[in-house]
Design a protein around this motif. Structure first.
Motif, PDB file in Angstrom:
ATOM      1  N   ASP A  95      46.620  -6.566 -54.698  1.00 32.33           N
ATOM      2  CA  ASP A  95      45.400  -6.268 -55.451  1.00 32.33           C
ATOM      3  C   ASP A  95      44.311  -5.646 -54.583  1.00 32.33           C
ATOM      4  N   CYS A  96      44.414  -5.792 -53.285  1.00 30.51           N
ATOM      5  CA  CYS A  96      43.448  -5.205 -52.355  1.00 30.51           C
ATOM      6  C   CYS A  96      43.480  -3.675 -52.412  1.00 30.51           C
ATOM      7  N   PHE A  97      44.645  -3.115 -52.744  1.00 29.47           N
ATOM      8  CA  PHE A  97      44.804  -1.662 -52.753  1.00 29.47           C
ATOM      9  C   PHE A  97      44.052  -0.995 -53.908  1.00 29.47           C
ATOM     10  N   SER A  98      43.602  -1.768 -54.874  1.00 29.40           N
ATOM     11  CA  SER A  98      42.845  -1.184 -55.986  1.00 29.40           C
ATOM     12  C   SER A  98      41.333  -1.311 -55.778  1.00 29.40           C
ATOM     13  N   ASP A  99      40.919  -1.905 -54.671  1.00 30.80           N
ATOM     14  CA  ASP A  99      39.496  -2.093 -54.373  1.00 30.80           C
ATOM     15  C   ASP A  99      39.178  -1.446 -53.024  1.00 30.80           C
ATOM     16  N   PRO A 100      38.524  -0.276 -53.023  1.00 26.84           N
ATOM     17  CA  PRO A 100      38.240   0.424 -51.767  1.00 26.84           C
ATOM     18  C   PRO A 100      37.475  -0.415 -50.742  1.00 26.84           C
ATOM     19  N   ALA A 101      36.557  -1.271 -51.193  1.00 27.42           N
ATOM     20  CA  ALA A 101      35.790  -2.089 -50.248  1.00 27.42           C
ATOM     21  C   ALA A 101      36.696  -3.117 -49.560  1.00 27.42           C
ATOM     22  N   LEU A 102      37.537  -3.788 -50.327  1.00 23.27           N
ATOM     23  CA  LEU A 102      38.457  -4.765 -49.743  1.00 23.27           C
ATOM     24  C   LEU A 102      39.480  -4.100 -48.833  1.00 23.27           C
ATOM     25  N   LEU A 103      39.986  -2.954 -49.273  1.00 21.12           N
ATOM     26  CA  LEU A 103      40.982  -2.249 -48.470  1.00 21.12           C
ATOM     27  C   LEU A 103      40.369  -1.744 -47.162  1.00 21.12           C
ATOM     28  N   ALA A 104      39.138  -1.257 -47.233  1.00 20.13           N
ATOM     29  CA  ALA A 104      38.452  -0.800 -46.022  1.00 20.13           C
ATOM     30  C   ALA A 104      38.279  -1.955 -45.034  1.00 20.13           C
ATOM     31  N   LYS A 105      37.902  -3.127 -45.530  1.00 17.29           N
ATOM     32  CA  LYS A 105      37.751  -4.297 -44.662  1.00 17.29           C
ATOM     33  C   LYS A 105      39.085  -4.693 -44.039  1.00 17.29           C
ATOM     34  N   ALA A 106      40.159  -4.609 -44.826  1.00 16.54           N
ATOM     35  CA  ALA A 106      41.483  -4.929 -44.292  1.00 16.54           C
ATOM     36  C   ALA A 106      41.893  -3.930 -43.211  1.00 16.54           C
ATOM     37  N   ILE A 107      41.596  -2.666 -43.422  1.00 15.99           N
ATOM     38  CA  ILE A 107      41.943  -1.631 -42.433  1.00 15.99           C
ATOM     39  C   ILE A 107      41.183  -1.868 -41.127  1.00 15.99           C
ATOM     40  N   LYS A 108      39.961  -2.341 -41.229  1.00 22.46           N
ATOM     41  CA  LYS A 108      39.136  -2.544 -40.040  1.00 22.46           C
ATOM     42  C   LYS A 108      39.361  -3.899 -39.366  1.00 22.46           C
ATOM     43  N   ALA A 109      39.960  -4.858 -40.078  1.00 28.34           N
ATOM     44  CA  ALA A 109      40.203  -6.183 -39.491  1.00 28.34           C
ATOM     45  C   ALA A 109      41.424  -6.803 -40.153  1.00 28.34           C
ATOM     46  N   LEU A 110      42.577  -6.208 -39.909  1.00 26.65           N
ATOM     47  CA  LEU A 110      43.827  -6.650 -40.528  1.00 26.65           C
ATOM     48  C   LEU A 110      44.308  -7.930 -39.838  1.00 26.65           C
ATOM     49  N   PRO A 111      44.351  -9.048 -40.565  1.00 30.67           N
ATOM     50  CA  PRO A 111      44.766 -10.301 -39.920  1.00 30.67           C
ATOM     51  C   PRO A 111      46.276 -10.349 -39.694  1.00 30.67           C
ATOM     52  N   LEU A 112      46.643 -10.649 -38.479  1.00 28.08           N
ATOM     53  CA  LEU A 112      48.054 -10.780 -38.109  1.00 28.08           C
ATOM     54  C   LEU A 112      48.223 -12.160 -37.468  1.00 28.08           C
ATOM     55  N   THR A 113      48.990 -13.016 -38.136  1.00 30.62           N
ATOM     56  CA  THR A 113      49.197 -14.369 -37.633  1.00 30.62           C
ATOM     57  C   THR A 113      50.449 -14.407 -36.766  1.00 30.62           C
ATOM     58  N   LEU A 114      50.272 -14.893 -35.563  1.00 29.07           N
ATOM     59  CA  LEU A 114      51.352 -15.009 -34.589  1.00 29.07           C
ATOM     60  C   LEU A 114      51.745 -16.475 -34.500  1.00 29.07           C
ATOM     61  N   VAL A 115      53.043 -16.765 -34.551  1.00 29.00           N
ATOM     62  CA  VAL A 115      53.484 -18.152 -34.558  1.00 29.00           C
ATOM     63  C   VAL A 115      54.307 -18.558 -33.335  1.00 29.00           C
ATOM     64  N   LYS A 116      54.795 -17.590 -32.587  1.00 29.56           N
ATOM     65  CA  LYS A 116      55.516 -17.936 -31.363  1.00 29.56           C
ATOM     66  C   LYS A 116      55.651 -16.700 -30.487  1.00 29.56           C
ATOM     67  N   THR A 117      55.944 -16.959 -29.229  1.00 32.64           N
ATOM     68  CA  THR A 117      56.206 -15.857 -28.315  1.00 32.64           C
ATOM     69  C   THR A 117      57.662 -15.449 -28.480  1.00 32.64           C
ATOM     70  N   ARG A 118      58.006 -14.308 -27.971  1.00 33.95           N
ATOM     71  CA  ARG A 118      59.392 -13.846 -28.039  1.00 33.95           C
ATOM     72  C   ARG A 118      60.234 -14.643 -27.038  1.00 33.95           C
ATOM     73  N   PRO A 119      61.531 -14.786 -27.302  1.00 27.74           N
ATOM     74  CA  PRO A 119      62.402 -15.497 -26.355  1.00 27.74           C
ATOM     75  C   PRO A 119      62.456 -14.769 -25.010  1.00 27.74           C
ATOM     76  N   LEU A 120      62.723 -15.513 -23.969  1.00 24.72           N
ATOM     77  CA  LEU A 120      62.721 -14.963 -22.616  1.00 24.72           C
ATOM     78  C   LEU A 120      63.672 -13.783 -22.470  1.00 24.72           C
ATOM     79  N   ASP A 121      64.840 -13.826 -23.127  1.00 28.58           N
ATOM     80  CA  ASP A 121      65.792 -12.722 -22.975  1.00 28.58           C
ATOM     81  C   ASP A 121      65.323 -11.444 -23.668  1.00 28.58           C
ATOM     82  N   GLU A 122      64.257 -11.515 -24.466  1.00 31.18           N
ATOM     83  CA  GLU A 122      63.684 -10.322 -25.097  1.00 31.18           C
ATOM     84  C   GLU A 122      62.358  -9.918 -24.456  1.00 31.18           C
ATOM     85  N   ALA A 123      61.867 -10.711 -23.541  1.00 32.04           N
ATOM     86  CA  ALA A 123      60.529 -10.499 -22.990  1.00 32.04           C
ATOM     87  C   ALA A 123      60.478  -9.295 -22.059  1.00 32.04           C
ATOM     88  N   ILE A 124      59.357  -8.620 -22.095  1.00 34.12           N
ATOM     89  CA  ILE A 124      59.080  -7.548 -21.140  1.00 34.12           C
ATOM     90  C   ILE A 124      58.534  -8.171 -19.862  1.00 34.12           C
TER      91      ILE A 124
END
Length: 150
Positions: free
Chosen positions: A73-102
């Protein structure tokens, strides 16, 4: 490089709270009012994907993240979509496993060594590079630090 700079506090927040939320600015060069103005322009028969691309240059990974992390529903509201574009929340829950780590964190603590990086408990044994407990970037910088500390 920003994620490297914040990796320790992000990892600590995940360990403490079970997750950490970061906010991505998909258009750091544009203020939110300009983003909202561009989104408010009529798109006619064009898809939202085409509209985002033509008005703001959002496509590829940015468009995919926006679709994945923003309620429909955010895509139909320019104000909400603009706020999402400027501060898109990304929730991180764990680090990558050691064998995939850089790169990884942890190692021999500086308190367990003397000023020459010799282990206090094992005289004559020295530590260098990735053995040390430090947050470090990868590639040439890490190699340079390894050689310098060796």
């Amino acid at each position: 490089s920003l994620i490297y700079a914040l990796s320790a506090p992000i990892r600590e927040a995940i360990n403490l709270n079970g997750s950490a939320t970061i906010h991505l600015d998909l258009l750091p060069g544009k203020p939110v009012d300009k983003v909202q103005a561009a989104l408010s322009k009529p798109r006619g028969s064009r898809s939202m994907s085409k509209h985002l691309h033509s008005q703001l240059g959002i496509d590829g990974v940015k468009a995919a993240l926006l679709r994945e992390l923003t309620p429909a529903d955010c895509f139909s509201d320019p104000a909400l979509l603009a706020k999402a574009i400027k501060a898109l929340p990304l929730t991180l829950v764990k680090t990558r496993p050691l064998d995939e780590a850089i790169s990884s964190a942890g190692g021999v603590t500086f308190e367990s060594m003397d000023e020459r990086l010799m282990l206090k408990q094992l005289p004559g044994v020295f530590c260098a590079g990735e053995m040390l407990d430090w947050e470090a970037p990868t590639g040439g910088y890490l190699l340079t630090a390894c050689f310098a500390s060796g």
